[in-house]
Design an enzyme around this catalytic site. Structure first.
Site, short mmCIF file in Angstrom:
data_model
loop_
_atom_site.label_atom_id
_atom_site.label_comp_id
_atom_site.label_asym_id
_atom_site.label_seq_id
_atom_site.Cartn_x
_atom_site.Cartn_y
_atom_site.Cartn_z
N CYS A 110 0.83 -1.20 0.00
CA CYS A 110 0.00 0.00 0.00
C CYS A 110 0.87 1.26 0.00
O CYS A 110 0.59 2.22 -0.72
CB CYS A 110 -0.91 0.00 1.22
SG CYS A 110 -1.97 1.46 1.35
N CYS A 210 -4.95 -2.38 6.82
CA CYS A 210 -5.72 -1.17 6.50
C CYS A 210 -7.17 -1.44 6.13
O CYS A 210 -8.07 -0.80 6.66
CB CYS A 210 -5.01 -0.40 5.38
SG CYS A 210 -4.02 -1.40 4.28
#
Length: 376
Positions: A110, A210
């Protein structure tokens, strides 16, 4: 020209776009930069939207927190949706890795693909000179014979250092990035937030992956990957249970195995050592489990890694370094053997516990993070 340090701070008045998540770290980052006289713009990234209305998804509240902070700090903020990019670049890889029996670290991907690529591109479109995030790490500019290079350094607060998650950043990304919290201790971040009256000063730090948040991991993964139960065997072949699908387990895992003390060796007092996942065999859909934290099957003196990414753009010379094979780990002394720019081997002085395929092996030279690769 000989190697030497050069000034690393942006020029006075530079325009810096800050990734504001609604958390206290990125909020204090924005305030610090504003106090230092920079033009600060806040950017809230929405990276996940499959279940916005669920009890586990905090995106809406995070956006409200980020907007409230921007109001207090006195900066403009906009929300940008990277959910499509996230699904293509991060989540698809996450599912592929789990399907292949490995345990990926999506936060590493990410950072490389969204926060310092899609976000960086968007910020440059807004006329930014630099981007900033609330990560605990540092960037140092070094003058070399080939020009100015960027080094990724550990944070001053060793207990919060996040260089492990940033090891895939390259020279182009680091040249445009500042980490204001790299020199600050977490306790001071909380203190600053309270002193300036930020509405999220006492907000808990987010934990976990996340896009999964606090939801039960197995329940989440079950929505995307089929369950395929199989035998749970000891190294000697004794069946001690049934697993729910290899994707739902990771090496070194202790909880959630469903194996009671009735199986395996017991001590004189009737108690037994805990069971741990030691190996996943895809060909036979078998989960190997062992008893005892220090069972030889859980210890490794070397590892191979691929898909390497080096901060300097090329692999370091073979030699003596230190490495982490998981985030919350003390640096372990090792010898690096580079096979080519994308593959390397690490030999450790001391055996390492539960070295897990799919996780990142990250290499350090003192406080400098050199890069790393995916453990195979």
């Amino acid at each position: 020209m000989a190697d030497g340090m050069v000034q690393g701070a942006p020029a006075p008045g530079a325009r810096i776009v800050v990734g504001m998540s609604g958390g206290v770290d990125s909020s204090v980052t924005a305030w610090l930069l504003k106090e230092q006289g920079y033009q600060v713009i806040g950017l809230f990234m929405k990276n996940w939207e499959d279940d916005d209305d669920s009890e586990y998804c905090s995106t809406r509240q995070d956006w409200l927190d980020a907007a409230s902070v921007a109001d207090v700090v006195g900066v403009d903020i906009e929300a940008v949706n990277f959910a499509a990019e996230y699904k293509d670049r991060v989540f698809a890889d996450f599912l592929r890795e789990y399907s292949a029996g490995r345990t990926p670290n999506p936060d590493v991907l990410c950072n490389a693909e969204i926060k310092f690529k899609a976000f960086l591109d968007h910020a440059m479109g807004l006329g930014a000179d630099f981007i900033a995030t609330g990560h605990y790490a540092r960037v140092r500019r070094v003058q070399t014979a080939d020009g100015i290079r960027s080094q990724l350094l550990k944070a001053v607060d060793a207990s919060k250092d996040q260089s492990y998650f940033l090891h895939r950043l390259n020279q182009t990304q680091l040249a445009r990035t500042v980490f204001p919290l790299g020199e600050v201790h977490k306790t001071d971040v909380r203190r600053i937030a309270a002193e300036i009256g930020l509405p999220n000063a006492a907000k808990k730090d987010s934990t976990g992956i996340c896009f999964i948040g606090e939801r039960p991991f197995r329940e989440f993964l079950n929505r995307y990957l089929p369950t395929k139960p199989g035998p749970m065997l000891t190294p000697e072949g004794q069946r001690v249970g049934q697993h729910q699908g290899l994707a739902f387990y990771t090496l070194g895992q202790r909880k959630g195995l469903g194996i009671g003390g009735i199986h395996g060796a017991q001590r004189d007092d009737g108690t037994a050592d805990a069971w741990y996942v030691a190996q996943k065999e895809l060909e036979t859909n078998t989960l190997r489990v062992v008893q005892g934290h220090n069972h030889p099957s859980l210890l490794s003196t070397s590892l191979m890694a691929q898909d390497a990414s080096w901060v300097a753009g090329e692999a370091p010379e073979n030699g003596s370094f230190s490495a982490k094979t998981r985030y919350r780990q003390t640096d372990a002394a090792c010898m690096l053997g580079v096979q080519d720019n994308s593959k390397f081997k690490l030999d450790f002085q001391q055996p390492q516990w539960a070295v897990t395929p799919g996780q990142s092996a990250v290499l350090y030279d003192g406080e400098v993070c050199l890069g790393g690769g995916i453990i195979v």
